[in-house]
Design a protein around this motif. Structure first.
Motif, short mmCIF file in Angstrom:
data_model
loop_
_atom_site.label_atom_id
_atom_site.label_comp_id
_atom_site.label_asym_id
_atom_site.label_seq_id
_atom_site.Cartn_x
_atom_site.Cartn_y
_atom_site.Cartn_z
N GLN A 1 0.95 -1.24 0.00
CA GLN A 1 -0.03 0.10 0.12
C GLN A 1 0.86 1.06 0.06
N ASP B 1 0.37 -6.79 1.60
CA ASP B 1 -0.78 -6.36 2.53
C ASP B 1 -2.02 -6.82 1.89
N VAL B 2 -2.74 -6.10 0.96
CA VAL B 2 -3.97 -6.17 0.45
C VAL B 2 -4.01 -6.58 -0.70
N ILE B 3 -5.03 -6.94 -1.33
CA ILE B 3 -5.18 -7.36 -2.90
C ILE B 3 -4.88 -6.16 -3.70
N ALA C 1 -12.05 -9.11 1.07
CA ALA C 1 -11.13 -9.25 2.04
C ALA C 1 -9.76 -9.18 1.51
N ASN C 2 -8.61 -8.91 2.27
CA ASN C 2 -8.54 -8.43 3.61
C ASN C 2 -8.56 -7.13 3.80
N LEU C 3 -8.91 -6.18 2.85
CA LEU C 3 -9.00 -4.73 3.00
C LEU C 3 -9.86 -4.57 4.07
N PHE D 1 -6.64 -3.29 8.40
CA PHE D 1 -6.52 -2.30 7.36
C PHE D 1 -7.61 -1.46 7.49
#
Lengths: 205, 336, 626
Positions: free
Chosen positions: B134, B168-170, C143-145, C150
Motif C-alpha cells: 500500500q 498487505d491487501v489485494i 477481504a483482507n482490506l 487495514f
C-alpha cells in the motif's frame, strides 16, 4: 374449510392450492435455505483443512470415541422424535410428552458433550483465534450447536404448551411435525459434520 | 406511417457510421489505451476484443433494427390483432442462433486464453518479482540481484516473466499497452508475462481497489535495447554513489531523521525494509509511485509532506526545515 | 417481557399514520417498500453526483479520497440493496397476491417484519455517515482490506451488520412469496397460467433463499474476524482472501438475477397489454427465466478472471457465462415477437419497456464481452465494467421498474400518471442514460481503472469524464421529473377506473386502489391472461364453457362469503409485533458495536416479540366485524 389453531385460538384457514399447510411448505423451504447455510460453513472448513500455520491440529485433539457417544445420543433422539409425533397423531398426549421430553433431554445431552468438548479444547490451547482449524471448527460446530439449542427450546416449549388446553392436540399435530422436520434436519447436518470433521478430518489433518 | 425499407437501411447505415466515429474516439495515443497494444499479450487480447466487438455490433444492429422496425411499423395500431401464442420453429431457431454465434466467438477467445496464460517455452529472458505494497510497487530482479521500486526496466523484444505477491491487501498489476491485468494477492503468487515490441515508457496502474490511495498507485515499464538494459542493470547492482557537499549533509540527515529505519541505501547504514529501496533513486523517472516527476522541486514537495501528495502514505511528515529538505533533495538526486 | 408485549392492546385502527406502522396488508407494505426505496434511490443518486463532480476534471479535490471511497461503497450498496431490490419487493408485495387471486400473502405479519427489518438495515447502513464514517471497501468488500488491520474504523462493521439485517429481511420475504405463490393461487390458476411477473417472483425468491445464506456465512466470518479475532481472512494465519471472493460471488452473481429477473417479468406483463397480444412463447419465456436462475449459480468465477485461477478454470467459467446469453437472448426475441403484428398502444409504459429491451441488450452484450476471459483481462476492474453494470441495472432494472410504475400506478393509487410528463421523463432518461454511461466504455478501454478518486491530466480521460458528468446531471433532472409526476399525479392525476389499459391479469378486475380484502369473491381462472380472455372471448373465438365474466361462483368455484364487508375470510389483523421484533434486531446490531448489554436488550426484545407473535392469533376473532 380446514381449521387451524394459532396460539390457542381457533381460526378458519382457507384451503391451499397444494393442499399442504402454509407452515409446512415454509419449513421445507427454510430447510432448503439452511442447506446452503451449512453447506457454506462446511465448504469453508474443508477449504481450510490442513492449512493451519500452527497447532493444535485436528488429529492431536479430536476425540472420536467420546464424540461417537454424543453422536449416537443425538441420532437416537430422532427416533424419540418420531415416536412423539406418532403419539400425538393418535391423540396420546401423555406418550407425546414422554417421548418429546426424551428427545429434548438427548439433545441437551449432546449439547453437554459439546460444552465439555469446547472447554477441553480451550484448555488444550485451541480457541477460535489460535489457528484456522480453531476458527473453522468452533464456527461450524458452534452454529450446529446453536441450532440444537433452538431445537431443544422449541421441543420443551411444545411440552409446556401441551399442558394448556387446545395448544397441542391430535388435530394440530402439525406443530409437532414441524419441530420434527427441523430436528431431523439438524441431526442430518451433524452426520455430515461428524463424518467430514471427525472421521475423515483426523486421517488427513 | 410506414417506414420504407430504404429509410430503414439509411438509419442502419447511420448507426454503423456512428459506431465507427465512436471507435475513433478511443484514440490510441492515450498513455493507457488498450487499443495501442505494444506487445504480443496486449495484441492478442485486443484482437479477441475486436472479434467479439464486431460480433456484438452485428447482433446489436440486427436485433435492435428489428426491434425499432417492429415498434415503428406496429405503433398506434387499431383494434384487436390476431392472437398469436408462439411458434415452435422460431423458438428453436432463435435458441440455436445465439448458440452458434457464441460458439464462433469462443474459439479465438479460448485459444488466446491459453496462449497468454504462460510465456512461450524457453524464451524467458528476464525474471522479475513484484511485491505490491500500500501504495507502491517493489521490483526485484532475483537473477540480477537488483531491487528497485515503481519502475520495471525490461529489454525490448524479450520475454519477461513477472511473478507477483502482495505484502498487505489485494492489488492488481496492469500495464494496458503490454497486457491485461493480474491480481496481486497476499498468501499467493501469481504471474504474467510481458514483451514490449518497441522501446519506450509504458504506463501502469493498480487496478484493484486497495484503500485510500488506490488511485495513486502508479508505475512505469521502461523498455530499452538489450545493451542499454545491461548497462542499467550493471549500474543498479553497484552500491550507492559517494556524495560530497550539500549532498553529504543530506546523507547525515538521512540517518539523523530516521529515514534509514524504513529505507535501504546499499553501502550505507540504511537497511530498512518498509519503504522503497533508494540506492539508485536519483536515476528513476518518477517518485511517490509514479505520482511526481523526479525533479528537485517535486522531490522537495514530497519530502515536505508525503501524506499531502499521497493520502494515507506510511511516510510521515517529518516537519523538515527548508534547508533540511534541500540537503536531502541534493543527496537523493545524487544517488544515480 | 412477553407479558408486557401481550398486555399491549392489539392495534385496531385501519386509518391514520399509526395504522401504517402496524399494517399487515400486503398492498400497504408494498407502498411502504416503494416509498422507502425511492428515498434511498435519491440518496444513492446524490452520492453518484458528488462522485461525478469529483471526476469531471483531472486532479480535483472536491472530496477527499477517503470520502470518495465511502461514496462509491455506499452508492453501490444503496442502489443494489436499498433501491432496486426493495423496488422489486414493492411490486412483489402489491401485485403478486392480486395476480394469483389471493386475499393476502401466506404470512402477513412476516411480510410486515420483512419491511421493517429492511428499513432497519437501510438505517444502519446510512447512519454510518454520522457515526464516524461510512463503509469504504466497495460494495463487494474484498477481504483482507475489510479486516481490522487495514480498516480499524466502524464503517465496515456497519456494512456487515446492515447487510446481515437486510439479508434476514430478504430471506423472510422470499420464504413468504414462495409459500404464497405455491399455496395461494386461486382455483384454476395453475402454474402455467400464472402471469410471468408472478413466475419471476417465484424464481427470484428461490434464488434468494439459496444465495443469501452464502453471503450470510461470508459476513458471519468477516464479523467474527472483526469482533472475535478469528482468522478466516487473515493472511498471516493462512487465511485466504480468495475465499471471500468465492463466497461473495456465489451470492453476488445470482444477486444480479435477483435484481433483473423481476424487471424481466414486468416487461413480460407490459408488452402483451400494450400490444393487445398474448406473450409470444409464454412457456419458453418462463423456462428461460428458470434457466437463468439455475445457471446464475454456475458462473461466479467470471468476476475472478484475473485472480490467477488458471486457463482451464477460466475457460469453464467463460463458457458457462456465455451460455447465459442464450436464455436471455431467447427472452428478447420473444418480447419482440410479442410486439410483432400487435396493435401497439404507445403509452409511456410501452416506451420504457422498449427502451428497456434496447439498453438492456447493450448491457447484455457488453456482458458477453466480459465473458471473453482473454479480452476481459484488459476490461476487468475498469470503467468498461462500470458502464456494463449501469447498462444492466439502470438501462435494465430501473427502466423496467419505470415501465412498471407507469403501468401499475393507476392500480395502486386510482389515478394515472401524467402522460406528457411521462414522455418527457422517458426521453430525458434515454438520452441522459446513454450520455452518462456510454462514454464509460471508452474510458475503460483507454485504461481508466474503476474506484480511483482522481487521475492525471496526461491520461486523456478528461473529455469523456466531463461528458459522463453532464449526463449524470441530466439523469438527475429526469429522475426529478419522475418524482414530480408521482407527487402531482397522486393528487391531481386523471381517475383510472378498474382497468385503464385493457389489462390481461387479475389485478385489473378489482377496483383501483383495491379494497383491503382484494377480491369480493375469489376468482376462478380458466386460462392464461384470464381477465383479457374473458373480456374479449366473444370478439375472438368462442371457448367452450366460458361465462364471459370474471365472476366465479357460477361454476363451482367456492365463494367464501357473500357480503365482502362481512366476509368469513378473516382479514389478518394489524400487529405491533413485527415492528417490535425488527426493532430488537436493529438494537442488537448497534449493541454489537457499542455495548454487549445493548445487544442483550435488543435480543431480549426480539425474542419476546417472537413469543408474543407465536401466541397472538393472525386475526382477532372479534375483528371480523360480525
Amino acid at each position: 374449510m380446514q381449521q387451524t389453531w394459532v396460539g390457542g385460538h381457533q381460526v378458519p384457514h382457507p384451503e391451499t392450492a397444494t393442499g399442504l399447510d402454509h407452515r409446512k411448505v415454509l419449513m421445507w423451504v427454510f430447510l432448503g435455505s439452511e442447506c446452503m447455510f451449512f453447506g457454506s460453513l462446511i465448504a469453508t472448513y474443508l477449504v481450510y483443512a490442513g492449512r493451519s500455520v500452527v497447532g493444535p491440529f485436528p488429529k492431536e485433539i479430536l476425540d472420536i470415541p467420546v464424540t461417537s457417544v454424543s453422536t449416537f445420543v443425538l441420532l437416537t433422539s430422532s427416533l424419540m422424535m418420531v415416536l412423539a409425533l406418532a403419539a400425538i397423531s393418535r391423540g396420546d398426549v401423555r406418550g407425546f410428552r414422554v417421548w418429546l421430553l426424551a428427545t429434548a433431554l438427548m439433545g441437551a445431552t449432546f449439547l453437554g458433550f459439546q460444552v465439555f468438548e469446547f472447554n477441553h479444547f480451550v484448555h488444550q490451547g485451541l480457541t477460535p483465534r489460535t489457528n484456522l482449524f480453531g476458527t473453522t471448527f468452533f464456527t461450524l460446530t458452534g452454529f450446529h450447536g446453536a441450532h440444537v439449542t433452538v431445537g431443544v427450546v422449541w421441543l420443551l416449549s411444545l411440552v409446556g404448551l401441551s399442558f394448556r388446553k387446545g395448544h397441542v392436540t391430535q388435530e394440530n399435530s402439525l406443530k409437532v411435525e414441524l419441530a420434527g422436520l427441523y430436528w431431523h434436519f439438524v441431526d442430518i447436518v451433524w452426520i455430515v459434520i461428524f463424518t467430514l470433521v471427525y472421521l475423515i478430518g483426523v486421517t488427513t489433518g | 406511417m410506414r417506414v420504407s425499407l430504404a429509410q430503414f437501411l439509411a438509419a442502419v447505415a447511420a448507426l454503423v457510421v456512428l459506431i465507427g466515429l465512436v471507435l475513433a474516439a478511443c484514440t490510441p495515443s492515450h498513455p493507457q489505451s488498450t487499443f495501442d497494444a505494444s506487445g504480443p499479450v496486449a495484441g492478442m487480447e485486443r484482437n479477441v476484443f475486436y472479434w467479439i466487438f464486431w460480433a456484438a455490433v452485428f447482433v446489436f444492429v440486427t436485433v435492435g433494427g428489428v426491434l425499432v422496425y417492429t415498434f415503428v411499423r406496429f405503433r398506434n395500431g387499431e383494434g384487436i390483432p390476431r392472437q398469436v401464442h408462439g411458434n415452435r420453429r422460431l423458438e428453436i431457431a432463435w435458441t440455436l442462433a445465439p448458440a452458434v454465434v457464441l460458439a464462433v466467438v469462443a474459439v479465438p477467445m479460448l485459444l488466446t486464453l491459453f496462449r497468454v496464460s504462460s510465456p512461450p517455452a524457453g524464451e524467458v529472458a528476464v525474471n522479475v518479482k513484484v511485491v505490491a505494497h500500500q501504495w507502491w510497487w517493489e521490483v526485484q530482479y532475483p537473477d540480477l540481484d537488483i531491487v528497485t521500486a515503481n519502475e520495471l526496466h525490461i529489454p525490448v523484444g524479450r520475454v519477461v516473466d513477472v511473478t507477483l505477491t502482495s505484502n498487505d491487501v489485494i492489488h492488481s498489476f496492469w500495464v494496458p499497452k503490454l497486457g491485461g491485468k493480474i491480481d496481486v494477492i497476499p498468501t499467493r503468487t501469481t504471474s504474467i508475462w510481458l514483451k514490449a515490441d518497441k522501446s519506450g515508457t509504458y504506463f501502469g496502474q493498480c487496478a484493484e481497489f486497495c484503500g485510500i490511495s488506490h488511485g495513486n498507485m502508479r508505475f512505469r515499464v521502461i523498455a530499452k535495447p538489450q545493451a542499454e538494459f545491461d548497462a542499467w542493470a550493471e549500474a543498479q547492482r553497484g552500491p550507492a554513489a559517494q556524495v560530497t557537499g550539500e549532498a553529504e549533509r543530506g546523507a547525515q540527515l538521512f540517518v539523523a531523521k530516521g529515514c534509514l529505519a524504513c529505507h535501504t541505501i546499499r553501502g550505507t547504514l540504511a537497511m530498512g525494509k518498509i519503504g522503497p529501496d533508494l540506492t539508485h533513486v536519483g536515476g528513476r523517472t518518477t517518485i511517490a509511485a509514479g505520482l511526481l516527476d523526479n525533479t528537485p522541486e517535486d522531490l522537495a514537495r514530497w519530502l515536505r509532506d508525503p501524506p499531502e501528495v499521497k493520502p494515507g502514505a506510511n511516510m510521515p511528515n517529518l516537519k523538515l526545515s527548508g534547508e533540511e529538505v534541500s540537503a536531502l533533495v541534493a543527496y537523493l538526486q545524487a544517488l544515480k | 417481557m412477553a407479558t408486557i408485549v401481550q398486555a399491549l392492546r392489539r392495534p385496531t385502527s385501519y386509518t391514520g399514520w399509526w395504522s401504517w406502522v402496524t399494517t399487515v396488508d400486503h398492498k400497504r407494505i408494498g407502498i411502504l417498500y416503494g416509498a422507502t426505496a425511492i428515498i434511498f434511490l435519491l440518496l444513492g443518486g446524490l452520492e453518484a453526483l458528488i462522485m461525478r463532480i469529483q471526476l469531471a476534471r483531472p486532479d480535483q479535490t472536491v472530496v477527499s479520497p477517503e470520502v470518495f471511497n465511502q461514496l462509491f461503497t455506499m452508492h453501490g450498496t444503496t442502489m443494489i440493496f436499498l433501491a432496486i431490490m426493495p423496488l422489486n419487493a414493492a411490486l412483489f408485495n402489491f401485485l403478486v397476491p392480486l395476480m394469483i387471486g389471493a386475499g393476502d400473502v401466506a404470512f402477513p405479519r412476516l411480510n410486515a417484519f420483512s419491511y421493517w427489518a429492511f428499513l432497519g438495515g437501510g438505517i444502519i447502513l446510512n447512519l454510518s455517515w454520522l457515526l464516524g464514517g461510512a463503509p469504504n471497501a466497495g460494495w463487494f468488500g474484498y477481504a483482507n482490506l475489510t479486516g481490522t488491520a487495514f480498516n480499524p474504523g466502524h464503517g465496515i462493521d456497519w456494512w456487515v451488520l446492515g447487510l446481515q439485517v437486510l439479508g434476514i429481511a430478504s430471506l423472510a420475504s422470499a420464504f413468504n412469496f414462495i409459500v404464497t405463490i405455491i399455496n395461494m393461487r386461486a382455483p384454476g390458476m395453475t402454474l402455467m397460467r400464472m402471469p410471468v411477473f408472478a413466475w419471476m417472483t417465484l424464481v427470484t425468491s428461490f434464488i434468494m433463499i439459496f444465495a443469501f445464506p452464502v453471503i450470510t456465512v461470508a459476513l458471519v466470518e468477516l464479523m467474527f474476524d472483526r469482533f472475535l479475532g478469528t482468522n478466516f481472512f487473515v493472511p498471516s494465519a493462512g487465511g485466504d482472501p480468495l475465499l471471500w471472493q468465492h463466497l461473495f460471488w456465489i451470492f453476488g452473481h445470482p444477486e444480479v438475477y435477483i435484481l433483473v429477473l423481476p424487471p424481466m417479468g414486468i416487461i413480460s406483463e407490459v408488452l402483451p397489454t400494450f400490444s393487445r397480444k398474448p406473450l409470444f412463447g409464454y412457456p419458453v419465456v418462463v423456462f428461460s427465466g428458470i434457466a437463468i436462475g439455475f445457471m446464475g449459480f454456475g458462473v461466479w468465477s467470471h468476476h475472478m478472471f484475473t485472480v490467477g485461477l488458471g486457463p482451464v478454470a477460466n475457460s469453464v467459467f467463460a463458457i458457462t457465462t456465455m451460455a447465459i446469453a442464450i436464455p436471455t437472448g431467447v427472452k428478447i426475441f420473444n418480447w419482440i415477437a410479442t410486439m410483432w403484428g400487435g396493435s401497439l398502444n404507445t403509452k409511456t409504459a410501452l416506451l420504457f419497456a422498449v427502451g428497456f429491451i434496447f439498453t438492456f441488450m447493450m448491457g447484455g452484450i457488453s456482458g458477453v464481452m466480459h465473458s471473453m476471459a482473454s479480452s476481459d483481462y484488459q476490461q476487468q476492474d475498469t470503467y468498461f465494467v462500470v458502464a456494463h453494470i449501469h447498462y444492466v441495472l439502470f438501462g435494465g432494472s430501473l427502466l423496467a421498474l419505470f415501465a412498471g410504475a407507469y403501468y401499475w400506478f393507476p392500480k395502486i393509487t386510482g389515478r394515472l400518471l401524467h402522460e406528457g410528463l411521462g414522455r418527457l421523463h422517458f426521453w430525458l432518461t434515454i438520452v441522459a442514460l446513454n450520455v452518462t454511461f456510454f462514454p464509460m466504455h471508452f474510458l475503460g478501454l483507454d485504461g481508466m481503472p474503476r474506484r480511483i478518486y482522481t487521475y492525471d491530466p496526461s491520461m486523456g480521460w478528461d473529455l469523456w469524464n466531463m461528458v459522463a458528468t453532464i449526463g449524470a446531471f441530466m439523469l438527475a433532472v429526469s429522475v426529478l421529473v419522475f418524482v414530480f409526476n408521482l407527487v402531482t399525479s397522486l393528487r391531481r392525476g386523471e381517475r383510472a377506473g378498474n382497468d385503464p389499459w385493457d389489462g390481461r391479469t387479475l389485478e385489473w378486475t378489482v377496483p383501483s386502489p383495491p379494497p383491503a380484502h382484494n377480491f369480493d369473491t375469489i376468482p376462478v381462472v380458466r386460462s392464461r391472461d384470464a381477465f383479457w380472455e374473458e373480456k374479449h372471448r366473444r370478439a375472438i373465438a368462442p371457448v367452450a364453457g366460458g361465462s364471459g365474466r370474471m365472476d366465479p361462483g357460477e361454476e363451482g368455484g367456492y365463494r367464501p362469503g357473500h357480503d365482502p364487508r362481512h366476509s368469513t375470510i378473516h382479514m389478518p389483523s394489524p400487529s405491533y409485533l413485527p415492528v417490535v421484533v425488527a426493532l430488537g434486531i436493529v438494537l442488537a446490531a448497534y449493541g454489537l458495536v457499542y455495548h454487549l448489554a445493548l445487544a442483550a436488550v435488543g435480543g431480549a426484545i426480539a425474542v419476546a416479540g417472537l413469543y408474543g407473535w407465536y401466541m397472538e392469533p393472525a386475526s382477532e376473532p372479534e375483528d371480523t366485524g360480525q
